[in-house]
Design a protein around this motif. Structure first.
Motif, PDB file in Angstrom:
ATOM      1  N   HIS A 170       0.825  -1.214   0.000  1.00 45.11           N
ATOM      2  CA  HIS A 170       0.000   0.000   0.000  1.00 45.11           C
ATOM      3  C   HIS A 170       0.858   1.262   0.000  1.00 45.11           C
ATOM      4  O   HIS A 170       0.512   2.268  -0.629  1.00 45.11           O
ATOM      5  N   HIS A 171       1.987   1.207   0.703  1.00 47.51           N
ATOM      6  CA  HIS A 171       2.867   2.382   0.779  1.00 47.51           C
ATOM      7  C   HIS A 171       3.389   2.758  -0.601  1.00 47.51           C
ATOM      8  O   HIS A 171       3.517   3.941  -0.933  1.00 47.51           O
ATOM      9  N   GLU A 172       3.673   1.752  -1.431  1.00 52.00           N
ATOM     10  CA  GLU A 172       4.181   2.019  -2.779  1.00 52.00           C
ATOM     11  C   GLU A 172       3.082   2.587  -3.683  1.00 52.00           C
ATOM     12  O   GLU A 172       3.328   3.497  -4.480  1.00 52.00           O
ATOM     13  N   THR A 173       1.880   2.050  -3.556  1.00 55.31           N
ATOM     14  CA  THR A 173       0.753   2.529  -4.362  1.00 55.31           C
ATOM     15  C   THR A 173       0.473   4.000  -4.072  1.00 55.31           C
ATOM     16  O   THR A 173       0.237   4.799  -4.994  1.00 55.31           O
ATOM     17  N   ILE A 174       0.508   4.362  -2.807  1.00 53.83           N
ATOM     18  CA  ILE A 174       0.233   5.746  -2.414  1.00 53.83           C
ATOM     19  C   ILE A 174       1.389   6.658  -2.810  1.00 53.83           C
ATOM     20  O   ILE A 174       1.183   7.752  -3.341  1.00 53.83           O
ATOM     21  N   ALA A 175       2.618   6.215  -2.572  1.00 54.32           N
ATOM     22  CA  ALA A 175       3.787   7.036  -2.906  1.00 54.32           C
ATOM     23  C   ALA A 175       3.850   7.332  -4.400  1.00 54.32           C
ATOM     24  O   ALA A 175       4.321   8.408  -4.817  1.00 54.32           O
ATOM     25  N   ALA A 176       3.357   6.419  -5.216  1.00 53.89           N
ATOM     26  CA  ALA A 176       3.386   6.605  -6.671  1.00 53.89           C
ATOM     27  C   ALA A 176       2.549   7.791  -7.127  1.00 53.89           C
ATOM     28  O   ALA A 176       2.732   8.292  -8.245  1.00 53.89           O
ATOM     29  N   GLN A 177       1.671   8.266  -6.252  1.00 58.06           N
ATOM     30  CA  GLN A 177       0.849   9.433  -6.579  1.00 58.06           C
ATOM     31  C   GLN A 177       1.502  10.743  -6.137  1.00 58.06           C
ATOM     32  O   GLN A 177       0.861  11.801  -6.178  1.00 58.06           O
ATOM     33  N   GLY A 178       2.762  10.676  -5.734  1.00 53.01           N
ATOM     34  CA  GLY A 178       3.489  11.891  -5.375  1.00 53.01           C
ATOM     35  C   GLY A 178       3.480  12.221  -3.897  1.00 53.01           C
ATOM     36  O   GLY A 178       3.486  13.400  -3.516  1.00 53.01           O
ATOM     37  N   PHE A 179       3.512  11.177  -3.061  1.00 51.14           N
ATOM     38  CA  PHE A 179       3.487  11.375  -1.609  1.00 51.14           C
ATOM     39  C   PHE A 179       4.707  10.740  -0.952  1.00 51.14           C
ATOM     40  O   PHE A 179       5.213   9.717  -1.427  1.00 51.14           O
ATOM     41  N   GLU A 180       5.147  11.349   0.143  1.00 49.87           N
ATOM     42  CA  GLU A 180       6.041  10.652   1.055  1.00 49.87           C
ATOM     43  C   GLU A 180       5.156  10.022   2.119  1.00 49.87           C
ATOM     44  O   GLU A 180       4.478  10.731   2.876  1.00 49.87           O
ATOM     45  N   VAL A 181       5.143   8.703   2.156  1.00 50.37           N
ATOM     46  CA  VAL A 181       4.315   7.986   3.115  1.00 50.37           C
ATOM     47  C   VAL A 181       5.133   7.787   4.393  1.00 50.37           C
ATOM     48  O   VAL A 181       6.183   7.133   4.376  1.00 50.37           O
ATOM     49  N   ILE A 182       4.650   8.357   5.480  1.00 44.64           N
ATOM     50  CA  ILE A 182       5.355   8.341   6.762  1.00 44.64           C
ATOM     51  C   ILE A 182       4.552   7.460   7.713  1.00 44.64           C
ATOM     52  O   ILE A 182       3.445   7.825   8.125  1.00 44.64           O
ATOM     53  N   MET A 183       5.103   6.309   8.068  1.00 46.63           N
ATOM     54  CA  MET A 183       4.360   5.289   8.808  1.00 46.63           C
ATOM     55  C   MET A 183       4.957   5.098  10.197  1.00 46.63           C
ATOM     56  O   MET A 183       6.075   4.609  10.352  1.00 46.63           O
ATOM     57  N   LEU A 184       4.206   5.476  11.202  1.00 44.91           N
ATOM     58  CA  LEU A 184       4.624   5.344  12.597  1.00 44.91           C
ATOM     59  C   LEU A 184       4.284   3.956  13.117  1.00 44.91           C
ATOM     60  O   LEU A 184       3.220   3.425  12.828  1.00 44.91           O
ATOM     61  N   ASP A 185       5.203   3.363  13.878  1.00 44.11           N
ATOM     62  CA  ASP A 185       4.861   2.226  14.737  1.00 44.11           C
ATOM     63  C   ASP A 185       4.455   2.801  16.088  1.00 44.11           C
ATOM     64  O   ASP A 185       5.277   3.421  16.779  1.00 44.11           O
ATOM     65  N   PHE A 186       3.192   2.626  16.466  1.00 46.52           N
ATOM     66  CA  PHE A 186       2.753   3.075  17.784  1.00 46.52           C
ATOM     67  C   PHE A 186       3.610   2.439  18.882  1.00 46.52           C
ATOM     68  O   PHE A 186       4.171   1.343  18.683  1.00 46.52           O
ATOM     69  N   ARG A 187       3.668   3.078  20.038  1.00 51.91           N
ATOM     70  CA  ARG A 187       4.316   2.421  21.179  1.00 51.91           C
ATOM     71  C   ARG A 187       3.611   1.078  21.436  1.00 51.91           C
ATOM     72  O   ARG A 187       2.420   0.938  21.231  1.00 51.91           O
ATOM     73  N   VAL A 188       4.386   0.088  21.853  1.00 52.82           N
ATOM     74  CA  VAL A 188       3.913  -1.278  22.091  1.00 52.82           C
ATOM     75  C   VAL A 188       3.702  -2.045  20.773  1.00 52.82           C
ATOM     76  O   VAL A 188       3.204  -3.152  20.758  1.00 52.82           O
ATOM     77  N   HIS A 189       4.048  -1.447  19.644  1.00 56.76           N
ATOM     78  CA  HIS A 189       3.827  -2.083  18.352  1.00 56.76           C
ATOM     79  C   HIS A 189       5.104  -2.039  17.510  1.00 56.76           C
ATOM     80  O   HIS A 189       5.909  -1.118  17.632  1.00 56.76           O
ATOM     81  N   GLY A 190       5.240  -3.012  16.608  1.00 58.96           N
ATOM     82  CA  GLY A 190       6.321  -3.004  15.637  1.00 58.96           C
ATOM     83  C   GLY A 190       7.689  -2.862  16.272  1.00 58.96           C
ATOM     84  O   GLY A 190       8.035  -3.566  17.229  1.00 58.96           O
ATOM     85  N   GLU A 191       8.469  -1.914  15.764  1.00 57.01           N
ATOM     86  CA  GLU A 191       9.830  -1.706  16.234  1.00 57.01           C
ATOM     87  C   GLU A 191       9.930  -0.642  17.319  1.00 57.01           C
ATOM     88  O   GLU A 191      11.031  -0.284  17.751  1.00 57.01           O
ATOM     89  N   SER A 192       8.799  -0.128  17.769  1.00 58.82           N
ATOM     90  CA  SER A 192       8.806   0.883  18.828  1.00 58.82           C
ATOM     91  C   SER A 192       8.900   0.239  20.206  1.00 58.82           C
ATOM     92  O   SER A 192       8.622  -0.958  20.370  1.00 58.82           O
ATOM     93  N   ALA A 193       9.277   1.040  21.181  1.00 52.63           N
ATOM     94  CA  ALA A 193       9.439   0.548  22.549  1.00 52.63           C
ATOM     95  C   ALA A 193       8.092   0.190  23.173  1.00 52.63           C
ATOM     96  O   ALA A 193       7.051   0.720  22.792  1.00 52.63           O
ATOM     97  N   ALA A 194       8.134  -0.712  24.147  1.00 55.65           N
ATOM     98  CA  ALA A 194       6.943  -1.147  24.877  1.00 55.65           C
ATOM     99  C   ALA A 194       7.222  -1.042  26.375  1.00 55.65           C
ATOM    100  O   ALA A 194       7.438  -2.057  27.053  1.00 55.65           O
ATOM    101  N   PRO A 195       7.251   0.169  26.906  1.00 55.66           N
ATOM    102  CA  PRO A 195       7.594   0.339  28.330  1.00 55.66           C
ATOM    103  C   PRO A 195       6.568  -0.302  29.258  1.00 55.66           C
ATOM    104  O   PRO A 195       5.388  -0.413  28.916  1.00 55.66           O
ATOM    105  N   HIS A 196       7.030  -0.720  30.437  1.00 62.48           N
ATOM    106  CA  HIS A 196       6.150  -1.317  31.443  1.00 62.48           C
ATOM    107  C   HIS A 196       5.780  -0.329  32.538  1.00 62.48           C
ATOM    108  O   HIS A 196       4.975  -0.674  33.408  1.00 62.48           O
ATOM    109  N   ASP A 197       6.339   0.851  32.505  1.00 60.55           N
ATOM    110  CA  ASP A 197       6.055   1.864  33.521  1.00 60.55           C
ATOM    111  C   ASP A 197       4.664   2.447  33.289  1.00 60.55           C
ATOM    112  O   ASP A 197       4.406   3.052  32.241  1.00 60.55           O
ATOM    113  N   PRO A 198       3.731   2.306  34.249  1.00 54.68           N
ATOM    114  CA  PRO A 198       2.380   2.836  34.063  1.00 54.68           C
ATOM    115  C   PRO A 198       2.347   4.334  33.775  1.00 54.68           C
ATOM    116  O   PRO A 198       1.404   4.820  33.138  1.00 54.68           O
ATOM    117  N   GLU A 199       3.371   5.063  34.216  1.00 53.88           N
ATOM    118  CA  GLU A 199       3.398   6.506  33.961  1.00 53.88           C
ATOM    119  C   GLU A 199       3.589   6.829  32.479  1.00 53.88           C
ATOM    120  O   GLU A 199       3.377   7.962  32.051  1.00 53.88           O
TER     121      GLU A 199
END
Length: 251
Positions: free
Chosen positions: A44-73
């Motif tokens: 999907h990122h390639e299909t959208i980028a082909a229309q002249g966009f930079e597709v910027i995809m965040l991994d939410f915290r606790v997801h993908g390559e982002s951190a998953a802290p255990h501190d409730p704060e």
């Protein structure tokens, strides 16, 4: 494709995947998924980028390559909205578009409805009115999956969800904390979402209620149906093509 990391408002390390060149389009994935699983794996990122966009995809915290802290704060109310706002500030985005699928759509709507973000255009995928105003019911399902993880037998209605969490390697301690940060959205606040909006949903997707009803409640929305259920619609090229076509038509 390039992957970068930045520190969010509370110092949590988050991953951002960027593809293409052109107008910034910030794209958010679904619950317990990732940018790779929702957007990159299926092209999907390639299909959208082909229309002249930079597709910027965040991994939410606790997801993908982002951190998953255990501190409730690290889990204040609407923490994901704050993470997306931190990314916008980090990248210095002023004129950009925003979109998401499922949790990503819900987070986008919260951010815009509450005036935290002001994208020029908005894309909402796999989301209906029940997924906003009655989120507590869907969240209860995922709390059960986490709390009863090793006890859910084959044939249980939540068995597939449990298997999906297992396949994604989700940190269940962090995931449980994250679920408690997501409030319902007062549907009256949808009136605040004045920018052109695409509401796109699978023709068999009823997981979050009626997407067509959501489109009717938004001031300037277009409703598009694509093939698939909540889980399968993101695996088909139709979703990315629908988003790309709509964005291109708005330029």
């Amino acid at each position: 494709m390039r992957t970068e990391f930045f520190e969010s408002f509370d110092g949590t390390r988050l991953a951002v995947h960027r593809h293409g060149e052109g107008r910034p389009f910030l794209l958010l994935h679904g619950l317990f998924s990732s940018a790779a699983m929702n957007w990159i794996k299926w092209g999907h990122h390639e299909t959208i980028a082909a229309q002249g966009f930079e597709v910027i995809m965040l991994d939410f915290r606790v997801h993908g390559e982002s951190a998953a802290p255990h501190d409730p704060e690290k889990y204040p109310s609407n923490v994901l909205v704050r993470d997306v706002a931190a990314l916008v500030d980090h990248l210095g985005l002023a004129d950009y578009d925003l979109g998401g699928f499922s949790l990503g759509a819900r987070t986008s709507l919260h951010a815009v409805a509450h005036g935290v973000l002001e994208p020029a255009r908005l894309v909402i995928g796999g989301m209906g009115t029940a997924g906003l105003g009655e989120w507590h019911r869907r969240a209860a399902k995922f709390r059960r999956v986490i709390d009863k993880f090793d006890e859910i037998p084959r044939g249980d209605p939540d068995y597939f969800s449990m298997q999906f969490l297992k396949s994604q390697g989700v940190d269940r301690v962090a995931a449980r904390l994250l679920l408690d940060t997501m409030p319902d959205l007062d549907l009256a606040l949808l009136d605040n979402i004045a920018m052109p909006t695409l509401v796109v949903c699978g023709d068999e997707d009823r997981d979050n209620g009626s997407a067509e009803e959501l489109a009717e409640m938004l001031p300037d929305a277009t409703f598009v149906e694509v093939p698939g259920t909540h889980m399968s619609s993101v695996t088909k090229p139709d979703l990315g093509q629908a988003i790309a076509d709509w964005l291109a038509g708005q330029q």
